[in-house]
Design a protein around this motif. Structure first.
Motif, PDB file in Angstrom:
ATOM      1  N   TYR B 152      -4.560   0.842  -2.412  1.00 17.70           N
ATOM      2  CA  TYR B 152      -3.742   2.065  -1.735  1.00 17.70           C
ATOM      3  C   TYR B 152      -3.640   1.665  -0.136  1.00 17.70           C
ATOM      4  O   TYR B 152      -2.619   1.934   0.353  1.00 17.70           O
ATOM      5  CB  TYR B 152      -4.283   3.165  -1.668  1.00 17.70           C
ATOM      6  N   CYS B 153      -4.741   0.928   0.474  1.00 16.22           N
ATOM      7  CA  CYS B 153      -4.698   0.653   1.762  1.00 16.22           C
ATOM      8  C   CYS B 153      -3.548  -0.350   2.184  1.00 16.22           C
ATOM      9  O   CYS B 153      -3.062  -0.287   3.196  1.00 16.22           O
ATOM     10  CB  CYS B 153      -5.935   0.256   2.310  1.00 16.22           C
ATOM     11  N   THR B 154      -3.195  -0.985   1.223  1.00 14.90           N
ATOM     12  CA  THR B 154      -2.109  -2.250   1.583  1.00 14.90           C
ATOM     13  C   THR B 154      -0.847  -1.446   1.456  1.00 14.90           C
ATOM     14  O   THR B 154       0.114  -1.887   2.155  1.00 14.90           O
ATOM     15  CB  THR B 154      -1.950  -3.198   0.236  1.00 14.90           C
ATOM     16  N   LEU B 155      -0.777  -0.232   1.225  1.00 14.75           N
ATOM     17  CA  LEU B 155       0.366   0.897   1.107  1.00 14.75           C
ATOM     18  C   LEU B 155       0.375   1.727   2.538  1.00 14.75           C
ATOM     19  O   LEU B 155       1.372   1.889   3.128  1.00 14.75           O
ATOM     20  CB  LEU B 155       0.852   1.727  -0.046  1.00 14.75           C
ATOM     21  N   THR B 156      -0.984   2.062   2.882  1.00 16.45           N
ATOM     22  CA  THR B 156      -0.967   2.867   3.940  1.00 16.45           C
ATOM     23  C   THR B 156      -0.777   2.047   5.408  1.00 16.45           C
ATOM     24  O   THR B 156      -0.427   2.861   6.454  1.00 16.45           O
ATOM     25  CB  THR B 156      -2.231   3.821   4.053  1.00 16.45           C
ATOM     26  N   CYS B 157      -1.134   1.021   5.287  1.00 16.18           N
ATOM     27  CA  CYS B 157      -1.460   0.262   6.766  1.00 16.18           C
ATOM     28  C   CYS B 157      -0.029  -0.056   7.083  1.00 16.18           C
ATOM     29  O   CYS B 157       0.700  -0.675   6.294  1.00 16.18           O
ATOM     30  CB  CYS B 157      -2.226  -0.851   6.864  1.00 16.18           C
ATOM     31  N   PRO B 158       0.601   0.151   8.192  1.00 19.80           N
ATOM     32  CA  PRO B 158       1.771  -0.267   8.551  1.00 19.80           C
ATOM     33  C   PRO B 158       1.960  -1.456   8.874  1.00 19.80           C
ATOM     34  O   PRO B 158       3.156  -2.118   9.408  1.00 19.80           O
ATOM     35  CB  PRO B 158       2.200   0.664   9.493  1.00 19.80           C
ATOM     36  N   TYR B 159       1.068  -2.422   8.960  1.00 20.01           N
ATOM     37  CA  TYR B 159       1.147  -3.859   9.467  1.00 20.01           C
ATOM     38  C   TYR B 159       0.782  -4.600   8.491  1.00 20.01           C
ATOM     39  O   TYR B 159       0.431  -5.978   8.836  1.00 20.01           O
ATOM     40  CB  TYR B 159       0.060  -3.827  10.822  1.00 20.01           C
ATOM     41  N   GLU B 160       0.775  -4.420   7.106  1.00 24.27           N
ATOM     42  CA  GLU B 160       0.417  -5.343   6.122  1.00 24.27           C
ATOM     43  C   GLU B 160      -1.146  -6.152   6.288  1.00 24.27           C
ATOM     44  O   GLU B 160      -1.048  -7.340   6.012  1.00 24.27           O
ATOM     45  CB  GLU B 160       1.489  -6.523   5.993  1.00 24.27           C
ATOM     46  N   VAL B 161      -2.004  -5.118   6.912  1.00 23.24           N
ATOM     47  CA  VAL B 161      -3.163  -5.870   7.277  1.00 23.24           C
ATOM     48  C   VAL B 161      -4.191  -6.454   6.176  1.00 23.24           C
ATOM     49  O   VAL B 161      -4.341  -7.446   5.799  1.00 23.24           O
ATOM     50  CB  VAL B 161      -3.982  -5.274   8.372  1.00 23.24           C
ATOM     51  N   PRO B 162      -4.501  -5.189   5.207  1.00 16.92           N
ATOM     52  CA  PRO B 162      -5.328  -5.527   4.155  1.00 16.92           C
ATOM     53  C   PRO B 162      -4.697  -6.354   3.129  1.00 16.92           C
ATOM     54  O   PRO B 162      -3.589  -6.129   2.785  1.00 16.92           O
ATOM     55  CB  PRO B 162      -5.528  -4.139   3.437  1.00 16.92           C
ATOM     56  N   GLN B 163      -5.351  -7.534   2.679  1.00 17.80           N
ATOM     57  CA  GLN B 163      -4.743  -8.337   1.705  1.00 17.80           C
ATOM     58  C   GLN B 163      -5.543  -8.310   0.534  1.00 17.80           C
ATOM     59  O   GLN B 163      -6.673  -8.293   0.513  1.00 17.80           O
ATOM     60  CB  GLN B 163      -4.671  -9.682   2.313  1.00 17.80           C
ATOM     61  N   TYR B 164      -4.882  -8.134  -0.736  1.00 17.53           N
ATOM     62  CA  TYR B 164      -5.309  -8.153  -2.022  1.00 17.53           C
ATOM     63  C   TYR B 164      -5.738  -9.457  -2.481  1.00 17.53           C
ATOM     64  O   TYR B 164      -4.750 -10.313  -2.336  1.00 17.53           O
ATOM     65  CB  TYR B 164      -4.234  -7.164  -2.862  1.00 17.53           C
ATOM     66  N   ASN B 165      -6.994  -9.392  -2.905  1.00 20.01           N
ATOM     67  CA  ASN B 165      -7.264 -10.842  -3.315  1.00 20.01           C
ATOM     68  C   ASN B 165      -7.485 -10.638  -5.085  1.00 20.01           C
ATOM     69  O   ASN B 165      -8.447 -10.217  -5.452  1.00 20.01           O
ATOM     70  CB  ASN B 165      -8.605 -11.151  -2.768  1.00 20.01           C
ATOM     71  N   ALA B 166      -6.474 -10.877  -5.771  1.00 18.65           N
ATOM     72  CA  ALA B 166      -6.361 -10.687  -7.242  1.00 18.65           C
ATOM     73  C   ALA B 166      -7.462 -11.272  -7.927  1.00 18.65           C
ATOM     74  O   ALA B 166      -8.038 -10.607  -8.873  1.00 18.65           O
ATOM     75  CB  ALA B 166      -5.255 -11.152  -7.895  1.00 18.65           C
ATOM     76  N   LYS B 167      -8.130 -12.295  -7.573  1.00 16.25           N
ATOM     77  CA  LYS B 167      -8.842 -13.109  -8.263  1.00 16.25           C
ATOM     78  C   LYS B 167     -10.363 -12.319  -7.981  1.00 16.25           C
ATOM     79  O   LYS B 167     -11.094 -12.288  -9.180  1.00 16.25           O
ATOM     80  CB  LYS B 167      -9.101 -14.399  -7.744  1.00 16.25           C
ATOM     81  N   LYS B 168     -10.608 -11.780  -7.142  1.00 14.98           N
ATOM     82  CA  LYS B 168     -11.799 -11.106  -6.723  1.00 14.98           C
ATOM     83  C   LYS B 168     -11.541  -9.475  -7.112  1.00 14.98           C
ATOM     84  O   LYS B 168     -12.416  -8.620  -7.215  1.00 14.98           O
ATOM     85  CB  LYS B 168     -12.074 -11.089  -5.207  1.00 14.98           C
ATOM     86  N   GLY B 169     -10.291  -8.986  -7.206  1.00 16.37           N
ATOM     87  CA  GLY B 169     -10.182  -7.763  -7.738  1.00 16.37           C
ATOM     88  C   GLY B 169     -10.522  -6.812  -6.547  1.00 16.37           C
ATOM     89  O   GLY B 169     -10.617  -5.742  -6.577  1.00 16.37           O
ATOM     90  N   ILE B 170     -10.494  -7.313  -5.234  1.00 19.24           N
ATOM     91  CA  ILE B 170     -10.588  -6.462  -4.110  1.00 19.24           C
ATOM     92  C   ILE B 170      -9.614  -6.690  -3.047  1.00 19.24           C
ATOM     93  O   ILE B 170      -9.058  -7.832  -2.887  1.00 19.24           O
ATOM     94  CB  ILE B 170     -12.034  -6.453  -3.687  1.00 19.24           C
ATOM     95  N   VAL B 171      -9.525  -5.765  -1.913  1.00 19.15           N
ATOM     96  CA  VAL B 171      -8.628  -6.018  -0.675  1.00 19.15           C
ATOM     97  C   VAL B 171      -9.806  -6.904   0.488  1.00 19.15           C
ATOM     98  O   VAL B 171     -11.029  -6.276   0.349  1.00 19.15           O
ATOM     99  CB  VAL B 171      -8.285  -4.593  -0.101  1.00 19.15           C
TER     100      VAL B 171
END
Lengths: 753, 566
Positions: B152-171
Motif C-alpha cells: 500500500y505504501c507504494t501507492l501512498t508515496c507520491p514519489y515512488e520511493v518504496p520498492q516492492y521486492n517480489a522475491k522477498k515479499g516485502i517493500v
C-alpha cells in the motif's frame, strides 16, 4: 509460571511487531576494514585488491572486494590518482556482466545446416588453423585479416598482433580503435612527431580556461568531469558542440555551432588571435615550425564569414577568442566530435595549432589534449601491431623491424615490410573479394560499423568468420562460423594504458565460466595449433610479455623500460609513460609531456599543420533535410552494449527503446507529437524510434545515441582521408510519421533480428 | 618453423583451463591490501555530512545541488552496490527536466531518493506500522521484518520511493544509510557523487513545512504539500516556465495488482448481494424473501470468502496478515481489513442462521425458536450489510488518500458503489431466478419471478449509468494540458484499448442484453432458460467489472519525480 507467561507475551509481542529478523539482516552493513567504511555484511571482504576499470579510457582504480580470492563486490579506489574514489555507473557495475547467462562457455562451430553448435577446444583450434591456412594457400597470406580491439590488455594485443603477423603471416589487421582515436593518432604523429597525448588529469584542475571541442565528458567521461569540478580556479569552461549537452549546460560559454564547422571556427579563432598579436611569439620561435605560413593563410577567416559559416553570432566567436587570449593556463580537450569526422585530423591539428601559437603547452593546466575512448585504446596505439609495428614503430622502417626482431628473438623476415589496410579498407577488401577470412576479437563490428546494411551483406561474402568474445550473442558472433569463448576483464591479468598514458593493472578476481579462456591463452593455443609456438616461448605469461614490451619501447618516446613489474604499477597507483630505465617513479605521480618544449620530430619542433576545410560528405537536401548527429546517450551504456546491457541496474539508467532527439520546431512542422513513434530515414535505411522532442538539439538537427544497433543503419560511410576514421556524426536524414501499429511491428521485427 | 597443422594436445588446453581457474590476485598483490588503512575514507566527504545531531524541531535531509548534478547516475549504482540490494533493485533514481527555447535550451538531470518527509504518506498508509520516523534524525525507516508486503505504501508515496521486492515479499526503501551516518560515514550516494552534488544537511522542520506550503520543491514534481519532503533542491539557475520532465508525454500502464482486482470486485459483489437481501426483505412481503434467502446468502458468502482469499494472494507475506490491526489509527488499509474481517465473520454466522434447519439436522443440535431466528436474521443481516458497506467505504478511502485524480473520492466512490449495486442486483437476479425455478410451485416462486423482472430492468439502468460514467473520462482527451486524467484517457485509447473493449462488451452482454431478454421473457416462475441466462449475465457482469477494475489500476497516472526519456 510468571516468567513463562512473560516469555510468551514477549514472543506474541514480537510476532506483532518484529523490528529485526532475517529480512532486516539481509541489508545489514558492517565496517569491513580495508578503508572501505561500511559494506553489506553478506559481501564483506576478507581481502581487497585494486585494478583499473575495463570500460573507458579514464582508467579508474577500482577496489575489488574479495572473499576467498573471488570478487564479491567493488568500490572505486579512494587513493587512486585518476578517480580519487569515484566511478561512473559502469565502473560500479563492472563485475555484473561477468555473470551474464549468455556467456560463451565453449567454442561454437557452424555446421553444414548452419547451426552454431558447441565443440571441444582441440576441434575449434584445428578448424581455425585448417580453414585459415586453406584460404591463405588459395588466395595468398593477405586474404585473411584480423580486427583487434581497445578492450583487451596490452599484452594480449601484442601477442595477437605478433601471432597474426609474424606467426600466421597475415598482413592486414586493424582495431576498433580506428573508430575512436585514429584521428588523434595521426594528428599527434604529424604535429608532435609521435602519437603522444601530452596531458595528465591534474591539468583539468590546473587550467583557468578549459575548451572542450566535440566532447561531452559529463556523460562520456564523468570521472574526468569530476576533476574539472575540483578545479579551484573558477575556470572558464567553453563547450563547442552543436547540442546543448550536459557539459554545455555546465559551461560558462557554449558555442552551438553548425555540425562539422569546427575547423572553420578554430581557424577563425586562430585568425583573431594572430591578427591581434595575442600569441606567444617566443614559444612559437623556440619550439615550432610553420607558424608564419599558417598565419598567412588565416587571413581569409574573417570573423563575419566564420560566424556565418558556423551559424553563431560574431560576439560568440569574439568571446571565445578572448577567453583563450586572456587565459593564463588554457587547455583544449577533444573527443569523438572531432575524431569521428570527415576532416577530423585537420580539426584536431587546428586545436593543436591554437595551443602551440598561444604557448599553451607543457605547463600545468595547458595542452592540446585528446581524450581517448576505450580502456586500452592507448595500449593498442602502441602495441596492436596493426598500422604501427610493436612499440609505436613503423613496418616500413628497416631499423625498426630489426629492433623488433632482435627484441623478440625472431628472424626479421617474419615481419611484414608494409603496414595494414585500415578497417574500412579491410571491409572493402571483403567486398572486392580480396579478404576471404576475418578474425574479430573483442569487438562488435556488426553493431558498430558505419552503414550497417551494406556491412551485413559484406560479412556474408566471407568464407570464414571467427569471433572471439565473452558472449556468443553479440550481433557479430551470431554471424560467425567459429566462436571462441573468451574470458573478460576481471578474469585475467594484464595492463591497460589510460588517456593520460598511465599503465594500470588488471587482475584475475573471477573465474571464467565453462571453457572460456583468456584471450592470452587462446592466442597461445592457436600458436601451438599453427605450429609457431616456439616463436612465443618467451611469451609465457602476461607479465613476461610486459617485460618484452618494455624492451620494444626502449628508445621510443613511449619508453617505459624503467617500470619494474606489475607489483610496482599496482603499488604506485599506476605509472605514466615515458619512464626510461634509470628513472624512478613515485606514488600517484602526475607527469605531462613537452615541459621542455622539445617535440619528437628530429628537429625537436612541433609542426603547424592545416588545410582548407572540405565539404560535408553528405549534405542535407530537400529529400533529407535534417542532419543526424550520433553520440553517447548515457554514462550507463558502453558502446554496443555487449556488456552494459547485461546489468539490470544499468538497464534501468537509460531508455530501453531507441529514440531520436528532435527540436520542437521540426516536430511541429511534421505534426509530430512528443513521445510519438517516428521513422528516421536516410538514403541507406530507415528505423522506427521514439521521438524525444527537446530544445537540446537545434532546429535542423536530430540526435540518436550510438548504443542502439539500428543507428548505424542510417550512417553514411565517409572517412577522414588521413586517419581513415569513420565520420559517424554526419549524414542527412528525414523524419516520417508512423502509426502505433507500424511502429510496434517494426520494433518487434528488430528485436527478433 | 614447422608447417602443417599441429593438433593441439588436450593436456595443454587442460593446463590453460586449470590456470584460468586459479584466482591469483590475493597471492600476487597481498602486500598491498594489508597496508590499506582503516577508516581512510572520511576525509573525502567530511564537508558533505553534518557534524552534529539535529536539535529538536530539526532533522536530516538530502540536499541536491542541481548545478553539480550532470547525470552520470553513479549515485544509483553506488547505492545498489554498497547497500547490497538485489539484482535490479535501486533506491535512487535520476530523471531529466528540459525546456527553454531554441536559443537558450535547458536540460537538468535530477537525482532523487526517499525524501524522508515530515509527514510520510508511506508511514500513514502502512497497516502494520512497518515504518518509523526516527525522532532525532527524522529518517523514515522501513522495518523489513514487520512488513507484510501489502504494497500500500507504494501507492501512498507520491514519489515512488518504496520498492516492492517480489522475491522477498516485502517493500524496501532508502534509510539514508542511517547506520553509516550514526558512525560519521556518508550515505552511499553522497560518497559516490563525483561532483559532490548530494549532501546531508540539517533542516528545520518548520522551514520545510513553510517551503512545502509555498509549493517550493522542484519544478514538475508532485506537490510537496502532500507529505512535506525534506530534500532541498538548490540551483543558481532559474528554470524556464516550460520546464517539463523528459517522460512527461510518456504514458505507461501502471501495475495491475490482479489479486486486488479480484478482491475489490468480489467483496463488492458480496456486499451488494447482502445489501440486496436486506432491500428485498424490507420491500417485499410474503414468502419470496424467505424462499430466496438460503440460496442468496450462500452465494453472497461464497463470493465474499473468495474475495478475501484473493486478497491474501496480494500480500507478499500473508502469514503475518494478522498484524494489520496495528495501523487502525492511521491506515485505511487496516480499517478495510478489519471491516471486511468482521463482515466475513458476521456473514458466516448469518448464513448459518439462514441454513439453521439443515445445519441443526446435521449437527443434531436443538432448534432455535423461529421468532428468535427471524429477528436474528433481520439484525444480523443488517449488521452484515453495514460491515460490508463500511468495508467498501474503506476501500474507497484507500485509493482516495493517494490523491491520484483517477482515484478521487467521487470517482472511486461512484465506481465501487456501482459495482456493489450492479453485482448485488445481478446476484439477486440469478438467485431469485434459481430459487424460483427450484421452488416451482411453492409459495413465492412466482413472486420471485416478478422481483426478477424488476431487478433485471433496474440492473440494465445501472449498467447504463456505469458505462456512461466510465466513458466520461474521454472528455479529458480534449484537455489542453497533459494532466493525469488525460494520460489515463490516452492509455485507454492506446495500449489498454483491447481491455477497454472487453470491458464494454462484457457489460453490454451481461448488463443490457441478457437482463432485458430476461425481463421480456420472465413471466411467473423462472424457467431453466431464465436461470441459465441470469447465471450468464452474472458471469459476464463480474468479468466486466474485473476488466474495469484492472483498468482502474492499469490506467491510473502516477504522480512521480521527473523521469528519463521514454
Amino acid at each position: 509460571m510468571t516468567s513463562k507467561w512473560d516469555t510468551l507475551l514477549l514472543r506474541a509481542k514480537d510476532l506483532m511487531r518484529e523490528k529485526s529478523g532475517s529480512l532486516t539482516r539481509e541489508l545489514e552493513r558492517k565496517d569491513a576494514g580495508f578503508g572501505l567504511g561500511q559494506v553489506p555484511l553478506k559481501s564483506a571482504p576478507d581481502a581487497t585488491t585494486t585494478m583499473v576499470c575495463g570500460f573507458c579510457s579514464t582508467g579508474c582504480g577500482l577496489t575489488v572486494h574479495l572473499k576467498e580470492g573471488r570478487a564479491v563486490n567493488l568500490s572505486p579506489t579512494r587513493g587512486y590518482p585518476v578517480n580519487l574514489g569515484m566511478a561512473c555507473p559502469k565502473g560500479w557495475e563492472a563485475l555484473t556482466p561477468l555473470a551474464a547467462p549468455d556467456r560463451a562457455v565453449t567454442p561454437l562451430l557452424r555446421n553444414a545446416r548452419g547451426e552454431l553448435l558447441p565443440v571441444e577446444w582441440p576441434v575449434a583450434l584445428e578448424t581455425f588453423v585448417t580453414r585459415v591456412r586453406a584460404i591463405q594457400e588459395k588466395h595468398g597470406p593477405e586474404s585473411v585479416a584480423f580486427i583487434s580491439t581497445g578492450q583487451i590488455p596490452t599484452e594480449e594485443m601484442a601477442l595477437l598482433g605478433a601471432l597474426a603477423k609474424f606467426g600466421m603471416g597475415m598482413i592486414h589487421g586493424d582495431g576498433n580503435t580506428r573508430q575512436c582515436m585514429a584521428t588523434s593518432v595521426v594528428a599527434y604523429k604529424e604535429s608532435f612527431g609521435f602519437d603522444a597525448p601530452p596531458f595528465t588529469y591534474q591539468d583539468f584542475e590546473e587550467s583557468d580556461v578549459l575548451v572542450f571541442v566535440g566532447a561531452n565528458p559529463c556523460i562520456a567521461h564523468p570521472i574526468m568531469w569530476e576533476r574539472v569540478c575540483r578545479n579551484k580556479h573558477k575556470p572558464e569552461i567553453v563547450v563547442i558542440d552543436p547540442r546543448r549537452t550536459e557539459t554545455a549546460m555546465a559551461a560558462t560559454l557554449h558555442v552551438p555551432l553548425r555540425p562539422k564547422t569546427d575547423l572553420v571556427l578554430l581557424y577563425g579563432v586562430a585568425h583573431l588571435l594572430a591578427a591581434r598579436g595575442q600569441i606567444d611569439r617566443a614559444y612559437i620561435d623556440a619550439h615550432t615550425k610553420g607558424y608564419d605560413e599558417f598565419a598567412a593563410q588565416l587571413v581569409t577567416y574573417e570573423p563575419a564569414h566564420v560566424a556565418e559559416t558556423c551559424g553563431i553570432p560574431v560576439e560568440t566567436l569574439e568571446r571565445l577568442a578572448k577567453c583563450i587570449a586572456e587565459g593564463k593556463r588554457v587547455s583544449f580537450w577533444w573527443t569523438m566530435g572531432v575524431n569521428q569526422s570527415h576532416q577530423g585530423v585537420r580539426t584536431a591539428q587546428a586545436i593543436i595549432d591554437l595551443a602551440l601559437m598561444t604557448g599553451n603547452m607543457g605547463r600545468p593546466g595547458t595542452g592540446a589534449n585528446s581524450i581517448t575512448g576505450q580502456c586500452n585504446a592507448m595500449g593498442s596505439r602502441l602495441f596492436s601491431n596493426t598500422t604501427n609495428l610493436l612499440g609505436g614503430r613503423s613496418f616500413t622502417d628497416e631499423q625498426d623491424r630489426e629492433h623488433v626482431a632482435r627484441a623478440l628473438g625472431i628472424d626479421v623476415v617474419h615481419i611484414p615490410t608494409r603496414g595494414s589496410l585500415a578497417y574500412d579498407q579491410i571491409i572493402e577488401g571483403i567486398l572486392k573479394g580480396k579478404i576471404k577470412g576475418l578474425w574479430v576479437i573483442a569487438t562488435n563490428t556488426a553493431h558498430s560499423w558505419i552503414n550497417q546494411a551494406d556491412l551485413f551483406d559484406t560479412l556474408k561474402r566471407l568464407e570464414f568468420l571467427v569471433v572471439q568474445d565473452m558472449y556468443a550473442t553479440t550481433e557479430t558472433a551470431v554471424r560467425a562460423d567459429l566462436v571462441l569463448p573468451a574470458a573478460g576483464w576481471g578474469e585475467k591479468d594484464g595492463t591497460f594504458i589510460n588517456s593520460e598514458r598511465r599503465f594500470g593493472v588488471i587482475k584475475k578476481v573471477a573465474r571464467a565460466p565453462g571453457h572460456a579462456l583468456a584471450d592470452f591463452y587462446i592466442f597461445k593455443a592457436l600458436a601451438e595449433a599453427w605450429g609457431c609456438a616456439d616463436m612465443f616461448e618467451r611469451w609465457s605469461s602476461p607479465e613476461a610479455v610486459f617485460q618484452i614490451m618494455k624492451e620494444l619501447s626502449r628508445g621510443q618516446p613511449c619508453d617505459f623500460s624503467g617500470i619494474e613489474s606489475y607489483a610496482q604499477i599496482d603499488a604506485l597507483g599506476g605509472i605514466q609513460w615515458p619512464l626510461p630505465t634509470g628513472q624512478t617513479p613515485t606514488a600517484s605521480e602526475q607527469r605531462r609531456l613537452f615541459e621542455d618544449g622539445n617535440y619528437f620530430h628530429d628537429d625537436g619542433r612541433a609542426r603547424f599543420i592545416w588545410s582548407e576545410p572540405s565539404a560535408l560528405p553528405e549534405a542535407t537536401s530537400a529529400a533529407y533535410p535534417l542532419f543526424l548527429l550520433t553520440g553517447r546517450g548515457s554514462s550507463a551504456q558502453w558502446h554496443t552494449e555487449t556488456r552494459t546491457k547485461k546489468s539490470d541496474v544499468l538497464r534501468k539508467l537509460y531508455p530501453n527503446v531507441p529514440y531520436v532527439e528532435v527540436s520542437p520546431l521540426d516536430a511541429k512542422k511534421l505534426g509530430l507529437g512528443p513521445n510519438e513513434w517516428v521513422c528516421v530515414r536516410s538514403a541507406r535505411g530507415a528505423v522506427v524510434v521514439k521521438a524525444f522532442v527537446t530544445h537540446v538539439v537545434q532546429p535542423g538537427h536530430v540526435f540518436m545515441p550510438m548504443h542502439y544497433a539500428s543507428t548505424n543503419q542510417l550512417t553514411f560511410a565517409a572517412f577522414d582521408p588521413y586517419s581513415r576514421q569513420p565520420a559517424y556524426k554526419g549524414c542527412a536524414v528525414r523524419l516520417e510519421r508512423v502509426d502505433e501499429l507500424t511502429a510496434r511491428t517494426a520494433q518487434a521485427t528488430e528485436t527478433r533480428s | 618453423m614447422a608447417h602443417g597443422s599441429n593438433v593441439v594436445r588436450l593436456p595443454l588446453i587442460q593446463a590453460y583451463l586449470q590456470e584460468q581457474r586459479e584466482l591469483t590476485a590475493v597471492e600476487k598483490f597481498a602486500r598491498h591490501h594489508d597496508e590499506q588503512p582503516a577508516g581512510a575514507t572520511e576525509q573525502y566527504y567530511e564537508e558533505l555530512i553534518p557534524l552534529s545531531k539535529p536539535k529538536p524541531g530539526e532533522q536530516y535531509g538530502f540536499q541536491v545541488d542541481l548545478d553539480r548534478c550532470t547525470g552520470c547516475k553513479a549515485c544509483v549504482s553506488a547505492c545498489h552496490s554498497l547497500n547490497g540490494l538485489d539484482e535490479g533493485e535501486t533506491w535512487r533514481f535520476v530523471g531529466l527536466l528540459h525546456g527553454g527555447t531554441p536559443e537558450v535550451p535547458v536540460q537538468q538531470t535530477v537525482t532523487t531518493a526517499c525524501h524522508h518527509c515530515v509527514d510520510p504518506a508511506c508511514m500513514k498508509g502502512c497497516p502494520v506500522n512497518a515504518y518509523e520516523k526516527d525522532p532525532v534524525t527524522g529518517i523514515v525507516k522501513h522495518l523489513d521484518d514487520q512488513c507484510i508486503g501489502c504494497q500500500y505504501c507504494t501507492l501512498t508515496c507520491p514519489y515512488e520511493v518504496p520498492q516492492y521486492n517480489a522475491k522477498k515479499g516485502i517493500v524496501r526503501k532508502c534509510d539514508m544509510c542511517s547506520d553509516r551516518l550514526a558512525v560519521g560515514q556518508a550515505p552511499a550516494c553522497v560518497q559516490a557523487c563525483p561532483n559532490e552534488a548530494i549532501s546531508i544537511r540539517i533542516v528545520s522542520r518548520d522551514a520545510v513545512i513553510e517551503d512545502a506550503q509555498a509549493g517550493g520543491f522542484l519544478p514538475a514534481a508532485p506537490s510537496p504539500g502532500i507529505t512535506v519532503p525534506t530534500t532541498v533542491y538548490k540551483s543558481e539557475r532559474a528554470f524556464p516556465r516550460n520546464t517539463l520532465p523528459a517522460d512527461f508525454y510518456a504514458v505507461h500502464p501502471s501495475h495491475q495488482h490482479r489479486p486486488l482486482v479480484v478482491m475489490l470486485v468480489l467483496t463488492q459483489l458480496s456486499v451488494g448481494a447482502f445489501c440486496m437481501d436486506r432491500v428485498v426483505s424490507a420491500l417485499v412481503s410474503g414468502a419470496a424473501p424467505a424462499l430466496v434467502r438460503p440460496v442468496h446468502s450462500l452465494a453472497a458468502l461464497c463470493m465474499g470468502l473468495l474475495a478475501l482469499g484473493a486478497a491474501v494472494f496480494h500480500l507478499g507475506r500473508p502469514l503475518y496478515a494478522f498484524r494489520a490491526v496495528l495501523g487502525l489509527r492511521t491506515s485505511w488499509m487496516s480499517r478495510e481489513i478489519v471491516a471486511f474481517g468482521l463482515f466475513a465473520k458476521a456473514a458466516i454466522v448469518y448464513a448459518a442462521v439462514v441454513w439453521r434447519e439443515p445445519l441443526c439436522a446435521v449437527l443434531h443440535c436443538p432448534k432455535i425458536p423461529e421468532t428468535v431466528a427471524r429477528s436474528l436474521e433481520t439484525y444480523l443481516g443488517g449488521f452484515v450489510a453495514l460491515c460490508g458497506a463500511l468495508g467498501v467505504f474503506c476501500s474507497v478511502m484507500i485509493y482516495q488518500v493517494t490523491l491520484r485524480k483517477l482515484w478521487s473520492f467521487s470517482r472511486t466512490g461512484f465506481k465501487f458503489l456501482m459495482t456493489t449495486i450492479v453485482l448485488g442486483a445481478s446476484t439477486t437476479l440469478f438467485t431469485s431466478a434459481l430459487a424460483s425455478c427450484l421452488g416451482a410451485g411453492r409459495d413465492g416462486a412466482a413472486q420471485l419471478g416478478a422481483i426478477g423482472v424488476i431487478v433485471a430492468k433496474a440492473l440494465a439502468l445501472a449498467v447504463c449509468a456505469e458505462l456512461v460514467f466510465e466513458a466520461s473520462i474521454f472528455v479529458h482527451l480534449r484537455d489542453k494540458q497533459q494532466g493525469e486524467l488525460k494520460r489515463t484517457a490516452l492509455l485507454l485509447i492506446g495500449e489498454l484499448r483491447p481491455l477497454g473493449w472487453l470491458r464494454l462488451w462484457a457489460a453490454i452482454l451481461g448488463g443490457l442484453f441478457l437482463p432485458l431478454a430476461i425481463a421480456a421473457n420472465l413471466d411467473g416462475t423462472a424457467s431453466l432458460g431464465v436461470v441459465l441466462s441470469a447465471a450468464l449475465s452474472l458471469f459476464c457482469l463480474s468479468l466486466g467489472e474485473l476488466f474495469e477494475r484492472t483498468l482502474f489500476f492499469a490506467a491510473v497516472s502516477v504522480p512521480r519525480m521527473p523521469g528519463g526519456v521514454g
